[in-house]
Design a protein around this motif. Structure first.
Motif, PDB file in Angstrom:
ATOM      1  N   PHE A  87     105.281  -9.775  -8.456  1.00 21.78           N
ATOM      2  CA  PHE A  87     103.991 -10.257  -8.955  1.00 21.78           C
ATOM      3  C   PHE A  87     103.196  -9.054  -9.475  1.00 21.78           C
ATOM      4  O   PHE A  87     102.691  -8.258  -8.682  1.00 21.78           O
ATOM      5  CB  PHE A  87     103.230 -10.969  -7.839  1.00 21.78           C
TER       6      PHE A  87
ATOM      7  N   GLU B 185      98.425  -9.262  -4.770  1.00 19.55           N
ATOM      8  CA  GLU B 185      99.886  -9.314  -4.891  1.00 19.55           C
ATOM      9  C   GLU B 185     100.521  -9.827  -3.600  1.00 19.55           C
ATOM     10  O   GLU B 185     101.407 -10.705  -3.628  1.00 19.55           O
ATOM     11  CB  GLU B 185     100.430  -7.921  -5.221  1.00 19.55           C
TER      12      GLU B 185
ATOM     13  N   HIS C  37     104.148 -14.841 -12.156  1.00 17.55           N
ATOM     14  CA  HIS C  37     103.180 -13.881 -12.696  1.00 17.55           C
ATOM     15  C   HIS C  37     102.957 -14.096 -14.187  1.00 17.55           C
ATOM     16  O   HIS C  37     101.851 -13.905 -14.695  1.00 17.55           O
ATOM     17  CB  HIS C  37     103.567 -12.437 -12.330  1.00 17.55           C
TER      18      HIS C  37
END
Length: 215
Positions: A135, A160, A176
Motif C-alpha cells: 500500500f 499504510e 492502492h
C-alpha cells in the motif's frame, strides 16, 4: 468503517475499474522505478511528458549511466527537484549495475537501499512490477483513508498499516491503485465530488459536498 462496509467499499471500486493501473508510463521495471522516483512532489502527467523522449533513448541502467547526469537533467528539467532527482537516478542506476546485475530488485530492503528510493517508492514498484500486496500511501491515499474512515492515521506509515489490517482479499493486490485514482478524480482535496461518488453512503465524511447546481 465496519468490516462489511469495507468489503462493499472495495467491491464497488473494483466493479467500476476492474483492472486499475498506474498512470505513470514505462516500458519495463527499470523505467517504472525511474518514473516513480521522478514522481515525488510532481504529477504523473508532468513526469510522463518529461520521460517520453528519455525512455525512447534509455531502457536500462547502463544506458542511463552512459547518458550522464547533465543530459538527464536536460530531459527532466520541467520536473520539480530535477537536479537532486537526476543525481539520484544516476546513482541508483550505478547501484543496480554493481549490486543487482542491472535488474530491479524485488525486496523492500534492496529497493530502499537504492539512492532516492523510500518506502512509498518501494511499495509502488513492488506492487506494480511484481504484484506484491503493498500500500503506497501518497497524499491521495492518506486523504481518502482518513476522510472515509477506511484507514485513519496521523502519518503515512500509520495509514499504510491500517490499510494492511483493513483490506481483505481479493482486493489487496489493487487496493492502492483504486484509492489513488479515487482520491485523484473524485475524493479531491479541496472539494470532494461526493455527489458522484459510488461509495458516498459508506464514507464517514460529513457534510457531503452537494452537486454544483444545488449550491
Amino acid at each position: 468503517m465496519k468490516r462489511a462496509d469495507v468489503v462493499d467499499f472495495y467491491a464497488r471500486l473494483a466493479a467500476d475499474n476492474p483492472h486499475p493501473e498506474t498512470e505513470l508510463e514505462s516500458g519495463n521495471d527499470y523505467q517504472l522505478l525511474v518514473a516513480v522516483v521522478l514522481s515525488a512532489q510532481a504529477t504523473d502527467v508532468g513526469v510522463n511528458k518529461a520521460t517520453r523522449a528519455l525512455f525512447d533513448a534509455v531502457t536500462t541502467p547502463a544506458a542511463m549511466v552512459a547518458l550522464g547526469e547533465e543530459e538527464l537533467r536536460r530531459h527532466i528539467r520541467t520536473i520539480g527537484l530535477f537536479n537532486t532527482k537526476a543525481r539520484n537516478v544516476i546513482a541508483l542506476s550505478t547501484a543496480l549495475i554493481a549490486d543487482h546485475g542491472g535488474e530491479v530488485p524485488r525486496t523492500r530492503a534492496a529497493l530502499e537501499a537504492l539512492p532516492g528510493v523510500g518506502r512509498k517508492t518501494a511499495n509502488v514498484v513492488m506492487n506494480t512490477a511484481f504484484g506484491a500486496e503493498t500500500f503506497a500511501v501518497d497524499t491521495h491515499i492518506f486523504r481518502v483513508g482518513n476522510r472515509t474512515g477506511l484507514a485513519r492515521g496521523k502519518t503515512p506509515l500509520a495509514v499504510e498499516k491500517a490499510l494492511d489490517r483493513a483490506t481483505p482479499q481479493p482486493f489487496r493486490r489493487h487496493a492502492h491503485h483504486w484509492l489513488i485514482l479515487h482520491g485523484r478524480y473524485v475524493c479531491k482535496a479541496r472539494r470532494p465530488e461526493c455527489w458522484r461518488c459510488i461509495v458516498a453512503d459508506l464514507c464517514a465524511f460529513k457534510p457531503k459536498t452537494p452537486a454544483p447546481a444545488a449550491r
